[in-house]
Scaffold this motif. Structure first.
Motif, mmCIF file in Angstrom:
data_model
loop_
_atom_site.group_PDB
_atom_site.id
_atom_site.type_symbol
_atom_site.label_atom_id
_atom_site.label_comp_id
_atom_site.label_asym_id
_atom_site.label_seq_id
_atom_site.Cartn_x
_atom_site.Cartn_y
_atom_site.Cartn_z
ATOM 1 N N ASN A 30 0.859 -1.165 0.000
ATOM 2 C CA ASN A 30 0.000 0.000 0.000
ATOM 3 C C ASN A 30 0.906 1.229 0.000
ATOM 4 O O ASN A 30 1.712 1.416 0.906
ATOM 5 N N LYS A 31 0.758 2.078 -1.012
ATOM 6 C CA LYS A 31 1.768 3.106 -1.272
ATOM 7 C C LYS A 31 1.466 4.472 -0.667
ATOM 8 O O LYS A 31 2.236 5.418 -0.889
ATOM 9 N N LYS A 32 0.409 4.601 0.107
ATOM 10 C CA LYS A 32 0.067 5.931 0.618
ATOM 11 C C LYS A 32 1.215 6.540 1.427
ATOM 12 O O LYS A 32 1.507 7.727 1.313
ATOM 13 N N ASN A 33 1.864 5.720 2.250
ATOM 14 C CA ASN A 33 2.935 6.252 3.085
ATOM 15 C C ASN A 33 4.212 6.536 2.291
ATOM 16 O O ASN A 33 5.143 7.159 2.795
ATOM 17 N N MET A 34 4.255 6.092 1.018
ATOM 18 C CA MET A 34 5.420 6.311 0.162
ATOM 19 C C MET A 34 5.216 7.492 -0.786
ATOM 20 O O MET A 34 6.113 7.819 -1.562
ATOM 21 N N ARG A 35 4.066 8.121 -0.727
ATOM 22 C CA ARG A 35 3.746 9.209 -1.662
ATOM 23 C C ARG A 35 4.838 10.275 -1.621
ATOM 24 O O ARG A 35 5.184 10.806 -0.564
ATOM 25 N N GLY A 36 5.381 10.583 -2.797
ATOM 26 C CA GLY A 36 6.383 11.634 -2.915
ATOM 27 C C GLY A 36 7.770 11.246 -2.469
ATOM 28 O O GLY A 36 8.700 12.053 -2.558
ATOM 29 N N TYR A 37 7.952 10.016 -2.020
ATOM 30 C CA TYR A 37 9.273 9.599 -1.533
ATOM 31 C C TYR A 37 10.256 9.474 -2.680
ATOM 32 O O TYR A 37 9.923 8.985 -3.761
ATOM 33 N N ARG A 38 11.472 9.914 -2.448
ATOM 34 C CA ARG A 38 12.535 9.800 -3.446
ATOM 35 C C ARG A 38 13.713 9.041 -2.838
ATOM 36 O O ARG A 38 14.108 9.314 -1.697
ATOM 37 N N ASN A 39 14.238 8.118 -3.601
ATOM 38 C CA ASN A 39 15.447 7.393 -3.210
ATOM 39 C C ASN A 39 16.620 8.063 -3.924
ATOM 40 O O ASN A 39 16.910 7.772 -5.080
ATOM 41 N N VAL A 40 17.267 8.995 -3.221
ATOM 42 C CA VAL A 40 18.309 9.799 -3.847
ATOM 43 C C VAL A 40 19.471 8.938 -4.304
ATOM 44 O O VAL A 40 20.044 9.152 -5.376
ATOM 45 N N ARG A 41 19.832 7.935 -3.509
ATOM 46 C CA ARG A 41 20.942 7.062 -3.886
ATOM 47 C C ARG A 41 20.632 6.326 -5.180
ATOM 48 O O ARG A 41 21.476 6.221 -6.068
ATOM 49 N N ALA A 42 19.394 5.812 -5.287
ATOM 50 C CA ALA A 42 19.021 5.098 -6.511
ATOM 51 C C ALA A 42 18.980 6.051 -7.699
ATOM 52 O O ALA A 42 19.393 5.703 -8.808
ATOM 53 N N GLU A 43 18.489 7.270 -7.457
ATOM 54 C CA GLU A 43 18.425 8.237 -8.543
ATOM 55 C C GLU A 43 19.823 8.611 -9.036
ATOM 56 O O GLU A 43 20.046 8.815 -10.231
ATOM 57 N N SER A 44 20.789 8.696 -8.110
ATOM 58 C CA SER A 44 22.155 9.021 -8.513
ATOM 59 C C SER A 44 22.759 7.931 -9.370
ATOM 60 O O SER A 44 23.671 8.172 -10.158
ATOM 61 N N ALA A 45 22.252 6.711 -9.209
ATOM 62 C CA ALA A 45 22.708 5.589 -10.037
ATOM 63 C C ALA A 45 21.844 5.439 -11.292
ATOM 64 O O ALA A 45 21.935 4.448 -12.002
ATOM 65 N N ARG A 46 20.980 6.445 -11.536
ATOM 66 C CA ARG A 46 20.106 6.488 -12.707
ATOM 67 C C ARG A 46 19.129 5.319 -12.754
ATOM 68 O O ARG A 46 18.777 4.833 -13.822
ATOM 69 N N SER A 47 18.700 4.892 -11.584
ATOM 70 C CA SER A 47 17.691 3.839 -11.523
ATOM 71 C C SER A 47 16.312 4.479 -11.501
ATOM 72 O O SER A 47 15.987 5.230 -10.578
ATOM 73 N N LYS A 48 15.508 4.206 -12.517
ATOM 74 C CA LYS A 48 14.180 4.788 -12.614
ATOM 75 C C LYS A 48 13.091 3.861 -12.081
ATOM 76 O O LYS A 48 11.918 4.204 -12.124
ATOM 77 N N GLN A 49 13.487 2.707 -11.603
ATOM 78 C CA GLN A 49 12.476 1.764 -11.136
ATOM 79 C C GLN A 49 12.875 1.153 -9.797
ATOM 80 O O GLN A 49 12.639 -0.017 -9.539
ATOM 81 N N TRP A 50 13.439 1.983 -8.935
ATOM 82 C CA TRP A 50 13.960 1.462 -7.681
ATOM 83 C C TRP A 50 12.854 0.876 -6.809
ATOM 84 O O TRP A 50 13.068 -0.110 -6.124
ATOM 85 N N PHE A 51 11.643 1.477 -6.844
ATOM 86 C CA PHE A 51 10.590 0.953 -5.983
ATOM 87 C C PHE A 51 10.115 -0.414 -6.473
ATOM 88 O O PHE A 51 9.862 -1.314 -5.674
ATOM 89 N N TYR A 52 9.988 -0.556 -7.785
ATOM 90 C CA TYR A 52 9.669 -1.881 -8.344
ATOM 91 C C TYR A 52 10.718 -2.899 -7.924
ATOM 92 O O TYR A 52 10.389 -4.010 -7.478
ATOM 93 N N ASN A 53 11.997 -2.534 -8.057
ATOM 94 C CA ASN A 53 13.071 -3.465 -7.692
ATOM 95 C C ASN A 53 13.042 -3.806 -6.205
ATOM 96 O O ASN A 53 13.313 -4.944 -5.816
ATOM 97 N N TYR A 54 12.722 -2.819 -5.388
ATOM 98 C CA TYR A 54 12.646 -3.049 -3.942
ATOM 99 C C TYR A 54 11.538 -4.054 -3.614
ATOM 100 O O TYR A 54 11.746 -4.998 -2.835
ATOM 101 N N CYS A 55 10.356 -3.852 -4.205
ATOM 102 C CA CYS A 55 9.255 -4.789 -3.945
ATOM 103 C C CYS A 55 9.577 -6.174 -4.485
ATOM 104 O O CYS A 55 9.258 -7.187 -3.852
ATOM 105 N N LEU A 56 10.202 -6.228 -5.643
ATOM 106 C CA LEU A 56 10.611 -7.516 -6.197
ATOM 107 C C LEU A 56 11.595 -8.209 -5.275
ATOM 108 O O LEU A 56 11.532 -9.426 -5.076
ATOM 109 N N ARG A 57 12.488 -7.437 -4.699
ATOM 110 C CA ARG A 57 13.435 -8.026 -3.749
ATOM 111 C C ARG A 57 12.706 -8.701 -2.581
ATOM 112 O O ARG A 57 13.024 -9.830 -2.208
ATOM 113 N N LEU A 58 11.732 -8.007 -2.016
ATOM 114 C CA LEU A 58 10.982 -8.581 -0.893
ATOM 115 C C LEU A 58 10.278 -9.869 -1.312
ATOM 116 O O LEU A 58 10.226 -10.847 -0.550
#
Length: 286
Positions: free
Chosen positions: A101-129
């Motif tokens: 449920n993504k309500k608590n993630m609204r507007g969240y940015r993963n700066v480290r992932a963005e610096s690595a030019r990852s545009k799908q870090w949240f998808y990858n995170y959920c896939l990891r789980l």
């Protein structure tokens, strides 16, 4: 398959319902991304790979679908969904769902992932789980059978919005971190003992019966959790899947059915949304 790539003993088919968007999220934002991202896995022994198409065709035929070549959940009326699920749970399958449920993630940015030019870090995170649970199941199952190395083939239902090369790179990073003992979120880990990333590939939904089965799980749980239009909320089908949902120590909680965020109270679910998770054993304290 190349001679140096191990033969898989298990196959895990991965699909999702909803989207990983976080910039704007419904119902906080009326035109935002979906409130939920539900990722699913259907795990079978590789020896059944040749049977999957027959299973799907039989399920659709029993449900009265004409020309049963492609199982797509959203195209089925409820009475046919019920038949399909009742047929599906008769097969030697284990199911997993990661419901975020993504309500608590609204507007969240993963700066480290963005610096690595990852545009799908949240998808990858959920896939990891999700893969932490899938690989643990395969590892424990192989261990019970006294097998040394039994690998799982990861097959993704292909989406044009995903870069599977980014996903593979992220997973290689996790593997390096695990070996170096610096893995974050270490309550669980991906069981690298059963993974070889050469055994990983995206396939089209239409060409893969296993991907179509994964669609059933992801879509049924999405329909059980999402109460916003245009979804026609109904948790009957996700409940009917209980016989195949994977368990850890006799419980689906956090394993076959994993709810994010944790603790579950952080999700701020409404009463309808809570029902499916309470059915699988979750408790929502005031």
């Amino acid at each position: 398959m190349s001679s140096d790539i191990p033969d898989p003993y298990y196959i895990a088919f991965i699909d999702e319902a909803g989207d990983p968007g976080l910039k704007a999220v419904r119902p906080i934002d009326p035109t935002g991304a979906t409130e939920w991202l539900c990722m699913s896995a259907v795990v079978v022994r590789a020896k059944y790979s040749g049977d999957l198409t027959g299973w799907v065709r039989s399920m659709l035929s029993t449900a009265g679908v004409q020309n049963p070549a492609d199982l797509h959940w959203r195209n089925l009326p409820d009475y046919r969904k019920r038949i399909v699920v009742n047929e599906l749970v008769q097969h030697p399958i284990r199911g997993f769902v990661l419901a975020s449920n993504k309500k608590n993630m609204r507007g969240y940015r993963n700066v480290r992932a963005e610096s690595a030019r990852s545009k799908q870090w949240f998808y990858n995170y959920c896939l990891r789980l999700l893969l932490e649970r899938v690989t643990d199941f395969c590892y424990q199952h192989a261990k019970r059978e006294h097998a040394n190395r039994r690998f799982v083939n990861i097959i993704y239902s292909q989406r044009d919005t995903h870069s599977y090369a980014q996903t593979a790179a992220y997973q290689e990073l996790l593997k390096v971190q695990a070996k170096g003992g610096v893995l974050m979120l270490s309550k669980r880990r991906i069981m690298w003992e059963v993974l070889d990333w050469r055994l990983s590939e995206p396939v089209s939904h239409k060409s893969s019966a296993g991907a179509q089965l994964a669609d059933v799980l992801a879509s049924a749980f999405y329909q059980a959790a999402d109460t916003l239009p245009p979804t026609k909320w109904n948790n009957e089908f996700a409940k009917l899947l209980k016989p195949i949902m994977a368990k850890e120590n006799g419980s689906c909680i956090g394993y076959g059915v994993a709810l994010q965020p944790t603790p579950p109270s952080k999700a701020r679910l409404n009463d309808r949304q809570k029902e499916i998770f309470e059915f699988y054993g979750y408790k929502f304290w005031p």
